[in-house]
Design a protein around this motif. Structure first.
Motif, PDB file in Angstrom:
ATOM      1  N   VAL A  43     -10.502  12.034  17.966  1.00 59.24           N
ATOM      2  CA  VAL A  43     -11.759  13.055  18.204  1.00 59.24           C
ATOM      3  C   VAL A  43     -12.864  12.517  17.547  1.00 59.24           C
ATOM      4  N   SER A  44     -12.731  12.276  16.073  1.00 56.20           N
ATOM      5  CA  SER A  44     -13.838  11.737  15.490  1.00 56.20           C
ATOM      6  C   SER A  44     -14.299  10.398  15.585  1.00 56.20           C
ATOM      7  N   LYS A  45     -13.434   9.761  16.015  1.00 59.32           N
ATOM      8  CA  LYS A  45     -13.335   8.277  16.211  1.00 59.32           C
ATOM      9  C   LYS A  45     -13.500   7.539  14.794  1.00 59.32           C
ATOM     10  N   LYS A  46     -13.387   8.227  13.542  1.00 59.24           N
ATOM     11  CA  LYS A  46     -13.179   7.429  12.340  1.00 59.24           C
ATOM     12  C   LYS A  46     -12.141   6.665  12.159  1.00 59.24           C
ATOM     13  N   VAL A  47     -12.402   5.526  11.605  1.00 60.54           N
ATOM     14  CA  VAL A  47     -11.512   4.350  11.632  1.00 60.54           C
ATOM     15  C   VAL A  47     -11.018   4.565   9.832  1.00 60.54           C
ATOM     16  N   ILE A  48      -9.566   4.618   9.928  1.00 58.58           N
ATOM     17  CA  ILE A  48      -8.851   4.661   8.505  1.00 58.58           C
ATOM     18  C   ILE A  48      -8.683   3.039   8.073  1.00 58.58           C
ATOM     19  N   ASP A  49      -9.468   2.355   7.480  1.00 58.55           N
ATOM     20  CA  ASP A  49      -9.112   0.883   7.539  1.00 58.55           C
ATOM     21  C   ASP A  49      -8.684   0.540   6.232  1.00 58.55           C
ATOM     22  N   ASN A  50      -8.320   1.441   5.375  1.00 55.70           N
ATOM     23  CA  ASN A  50      -7.597   1.119   3.955  1.00 55.70           C
ATOM     24  C   ASN A  50      -6.294   0.910   4.089  1.00 55.70           C
ATOM     25  N   VAL A  51      -5.507   1.207   5.406  1.00 53.80           N
ATOM     26  CA  VAL A  51      -4.010   1.084   5.817  1.00 53.80           C
ATOM     27  C   VAL A  51      -4.076   0.526   7.147  1.00 53.80           C
ATOM     28  N   ALA A  52      -3.248  -0.589   7.219  1.00 56.55           N
ATOM     29  CA  ALA A  52      -3.104  -1.180   8.311  1.00 56.55           C
ATOM     30  C   ALA A  52      -1.628  -1.100   8.904  1.00 56.55           C
ATOM     31  N   VAL A  53      -1.376  -1.044  10.025  1.00 63.19           N
ATOM     32  CA  VAL A  53      -0.015  -0.942  10.728  1.00 63.19           C
ATOM     33  C   VAL A  53       0.495  -2.257  11.512  1.00 63.19           C
ATOM     34  N   CYS A  54       1.620  -2.625  10.684  1.00 59.71           N
ATOM     35  CA  CYS A  54       2.243  -4.014  11.325  1.00 59.71           C
ATOM     36  C   CYS A  54       2.434  -3.746  12.708  1.00 59.71           C
ATOM     37  N   LEU A  55       2.346  -4.518  13.633  1.00 58.07           N
ATOM     38  CA  LEU A  55       2.471  -4.663  15.039  1.00 58.07           C
ATOM     39  C   LEU A  55       3.937  -5.181  15.231  1.00 58.07           C
ATOM     40  N   LYS A  56       4.566  -5.747  14.143  1.00 55.88           N
ATOM     41  CA  LYS A  56       6.014  -6.268  14.356  1.00 55.88           C
ATOM     42  C   LYS A  56       6.977  -5.232  14.138  1.00 55.88           C
ATOM     43  N   CYS A  57       6.849  -4.433  12.970  1.00 57.49           N
ATOM     44  CA  CYS A  57       7.807  -3.490  12.441  1.00 57.49           C
ATOM     45  C   CYS A  57       7.243  -2.098  12.137  1.00 57.49           C
ATOM     46  N   TRP A  58       5.877  -1.924  12.503  1.00 59.92           N
ATOM     47  CA  TRP A  58       5.321  -0.681  12.309  1.00 59.92           C
ATOM     48  C   TRP A  58       5.351  -0.115  11.078  1.00 59.92           C
ATOM     49  N   VAL A  59       5.318  -0.956   9.952  1.00 61.08           N
ATOM     50  CA  VAL A  59       5.279  -0.388   8.651  1.00 61.08           C
ATOM     51  C   VAL A  59       3.802  -0.359   8.273  1.00 61.08           C
ATOM     52  N   LYS A  60       3.385   0.733   7.352  1.00 58.50           N
ATOM     53  CA  LYS A  60       2.074   0.913   7.167  1.00 58.50           C
ATOM     54  C   LYS A  60       1.765   0.075   5.865  1.00 58.50           C
TER      55      LYS A  60
END
Length: 88
Positions: A43-60
């Protein structure tokens, strides 16, 4: 409280994060960002950029000021997938 609790309490990106989309986001030129997405509130389009999600294993993975944690995660958990520049 619902989704925020899921984000803080879980190390895995799960369905409880349904208020967020995963988007490509490059905070710099580091190639390690090829392995990660960040969350953006739908909704707000705010990016949470201090945590990334791994595209291989979905771990934050926390990335508060740089890519050291991201590079360490890929090197430790996905060494067979590293692009040559990340191999040191």
């Amino acid at each position: 409280m619902g989704s925020e609790m899921c984000i803080r309490d879980s190390k895995m990106a799960t369905k409880c994060d349904e208020e967020f989309d995963l988007i490509k986001f490059f905070k710099g030129k580091a190639e390690v960002w090829l392995y990660f997405n960040v969350k953006q509130h739908k909704v707000s389009k705010k990016v949470i950029d201090n945590v990334a999600v791994c595209l291989k294993c979905w771990v934050k993975v926390k990335c508060p000021g740089g890519t050291t944690n991201l590079t360490s995660h890929v090197g430790r958990h996905h060494p067979h997938n590293l692009v040559p520049k990340l191999l040191k």
